[in-house]
Structures are given as C-alpha cells and as structure tokens.
Design a protein around this motif. Structure first.
Motif, PDB file in Angstrom:
ATOM      1  N   ASP A 171     -51.119  -3.482 -26.190  1.00 53.90           N
ATOM      2  CA  ASP A 171     -51.237  -2.500 -25.110  1.00 53.90           C
ATOM      3  C   ASP A 171     -50.909  -1.080 -25.564  1.00 53.90           C
ATOM      4  O   ASP A 171     -50.889  -0.162 -24.740  1.00 53.90           O
ATOM      5  CB  ASP A 171     -50.317  -2.870 -23.942  1.00 53.90           C
ATOM      6  N   ALA A 172     -50.632  -0.896 -26.849  1.00 57.64           N
ATOM      7  CA  ALA A 172     -50.212   0.419 -27.338  1.00 57.64           C
ATOM      8  C   ALA A 172     -51.383   1.396 -27.329  1.00 57.64           C
ATOM      9  O   ALA A 172     -52.500   1.057 -27.721  1.00 57.64           O
ATOM     10  CB  ALA A 172     -49.631   0.306 -28.748  1.00 57.64           C
ATOM     11  N   GLU A 173     -51.120   2.622 -26.878  1.00 65.92           N
ATOM     12  CA  GLU A 173     -52.139   3.663 -26.890  1.00 65.92           C
ATOM     13  C   GLU A 173     -52.216   4.362 -28.244  1.00 65.92           C
ATOM     14  O   GLU A 173     -53.274   4.852 -28.641  1.00 65.92           O
ATOM     15  CB  GLU A 173     -51.853   4.680 -25.786  1.00 65.92           C
ATOM     16  N   ASP A 174     -51.095   4.420 -28.955  1.00 70.54           N
ATOM     17  CA  ASP A 174     -51.045   5.061 -30.270  1.00 70.54           C
ATOM     18  C   ASP A 174     -50.342   4.105 -31.221  1.00 70.54           C
ATOM     19  O   ASP A 174     -49.123   3.962 -31.174  1.00 70.54           O
ATOM     20  CB  ASP A 174     -50.303   6.396 -30.178  1.00 70.54           C
ATOM     21  N   GLU A 175     -51.091   3.438 -32.082  1.00 67.51           N
ATOM     22  CA  GLU A 175     -50.526   2.419 -32.944  1.00 67.51           C
ATOM     23  C   GLU A 175     -49.807   3.026 -34.133  1.00 67.51           C
ATOM     24  O   GLU A 175     -50.350   3.926 -34.790  1.00 67.51           O
ATOM     25  CB  GLU A 175     -51.628   1.489 -33.459  1.00 67.51           C
ATOM     26  N   PRO A 176     -48.615   2.541 -34.463  1.00 68.77           N
ATOM     27  CA  PRO A 176     -47.992   2.916 -35.737  1.00 68.77           C
ATOM     28  C   PRO A 176     -48.757   2.272 -36.882  1.00 68.77           C
ATOM     29  O   PRO A 176     -49.562   1.360 -36.676  1.00 68.77           O
ATOM     30  CB  PRO A 176     -46.577   2.334 -35.613  1.00 68.77           C
TER      31      PRO A 176
END
Length: 205
Positions: A171-176
């Motif tokens: 669900d992350a909008e900005d992935e590490p």
C-alpha cells in the motif's frame, strides 16, 4: 511478533536511510538471508535499527514503549501457500504446502512491522491452532507455550521487489529501495514453522 530467544511516523512518503551491503555476485534476491547476530552485514546499519533487528523480547511491547501508545495487530491475509526450497530445508520438511498468515503491527494508524508466518502442513497437523489465531498476537501466545524451541535469527536487506518486501509495501505510495528484515524458525514438539518480520520505515525514520 516475538518471544525471548532460546537457542536449540508513517511509511507513506518515507524512504529507508540505513545502508545496505553491496550485492554479492551471483546471489539472487531470494538468497539474501545471512545468519547473525554480530555479523558484518549489520555494521553500517544505524544503532537504533540494529536494536530492533536484534530485539529478543516481544515486538508488541517494544512498539508500545516506543510510542507510549497501544500497539494493535491487523490481519493482512491468511491463505494456503508453498514453501521455497530454502524454506523447506530450514524447516526440515519434505513437502512445500503450508499455511501463510500475514499481519501488521501498528501504532495508531502507522504500520511498524509486517510479519509473515509460514506453517508447513506437517506442523499444522500436530498444531492446528496455529491457523486459528485470528487477531491474537503469535508472540504473546507462544510466550505461554511449554516446550518451545527457537532457531537463531537470520537477517536480510530485502529489495523492494523481493516478494516479502513487496507484500510489506503493497500500500506504500513511495517505496524505499529496500527494507531490513529478520527471520527465525520455531519448533513445537519437533515440528517447525517460520516467522519473517519486515521493519517498516516508521521504526527508524
């Protein structure tokens, strides 16, 4: 999701800041697990994150202490699945079929830890309650179980595309670029199962 060791901030819009080791030639993302603790793999990782990765007690209690707020558990998925060859060897089973349980540990609305439990069919036959936990924390349940053994921790910096990291970041909008994770097997009456824990950016922003 953890019990004491016995030998035998939001993640959205946040990027991981700890250093990952350079990949080894020929090593595939599925083969990144390295035994520890005290290993060279963690030498460049911030102390705060190392403390989480090597925490011997209950992660639910540690999250509560870190935020002085309740830690709650959210069941992400429960399904039938299959073990990889490495996982079969680690769990000392001959058949790949398993039960998969995925949960998140949250403080407020922020997920801190994503955990995946893999229970081989052979273990489930003897301990069917492992598939009936609902929203009860596995670690707190195991703390009251007699005759529990645990293997050593293994650690890995998982690339975002690794299947386990991808589940944690679904669900992350900005992935590490990567997430640090650990795993260890547990054994009840000689039957093993595997717990894999992924530490999300909220743990050490």
């Amino acid at each position: 999701m953890n019990v004491p060791f016995r030998s035998s901030s939001s993640r959205r819009g946040t990027r991981a800041r700890s250093a990952a080791p350079a990949p080894l030639p020929g090593v595939l993302p599925m083969d990144l697990w390295v035994p520890g603790p005290g290993i060279e793999l963690l030498r460049d990782v911030p102390d705060e994150l190392v403390d989480w990765l090597t925490e011997p007690g209950l992660l639910t209690a540690r999250i509560r202490a870190a935020r002085s707020a309740p830690c709650r558990l959210r069941v992400v998925d429960q399904r039938l699945g299959f073990l990889g060859r490495n996982e079969m060897d680690l769990l000392a089973v001959a058949a790949p079929a398993c039960f998969v349980r995925e949960i998140e540990l949250l403080s407020g609305d922020d997920p801190w830890v994503f955990a995946q439990t893999l229970v081989p069919d052979a273990t489930l036959e003897l301990h069917p309650w492992l598939a009936e936990l609902g929203d009860s924390p596995l670690g707190e349940t195991l703390a009251g179980v007699e005759g529990l053994d645990r293997g050593p921790f293994e650690f890995a910096p998982l690339p975002a595309l690794h299947p386990l990291a991808a589940r944690a970041l679904r669900d992350a909008e900005d992935e590490p670029d990567f997430l640090w994770a650990r795993r260890s097997w547990f054994a009840l009456r000689g039957r093993r199962f595997l717990v894999q824990e992924v530490f999300l950016p909220a743990v050490a922003p």
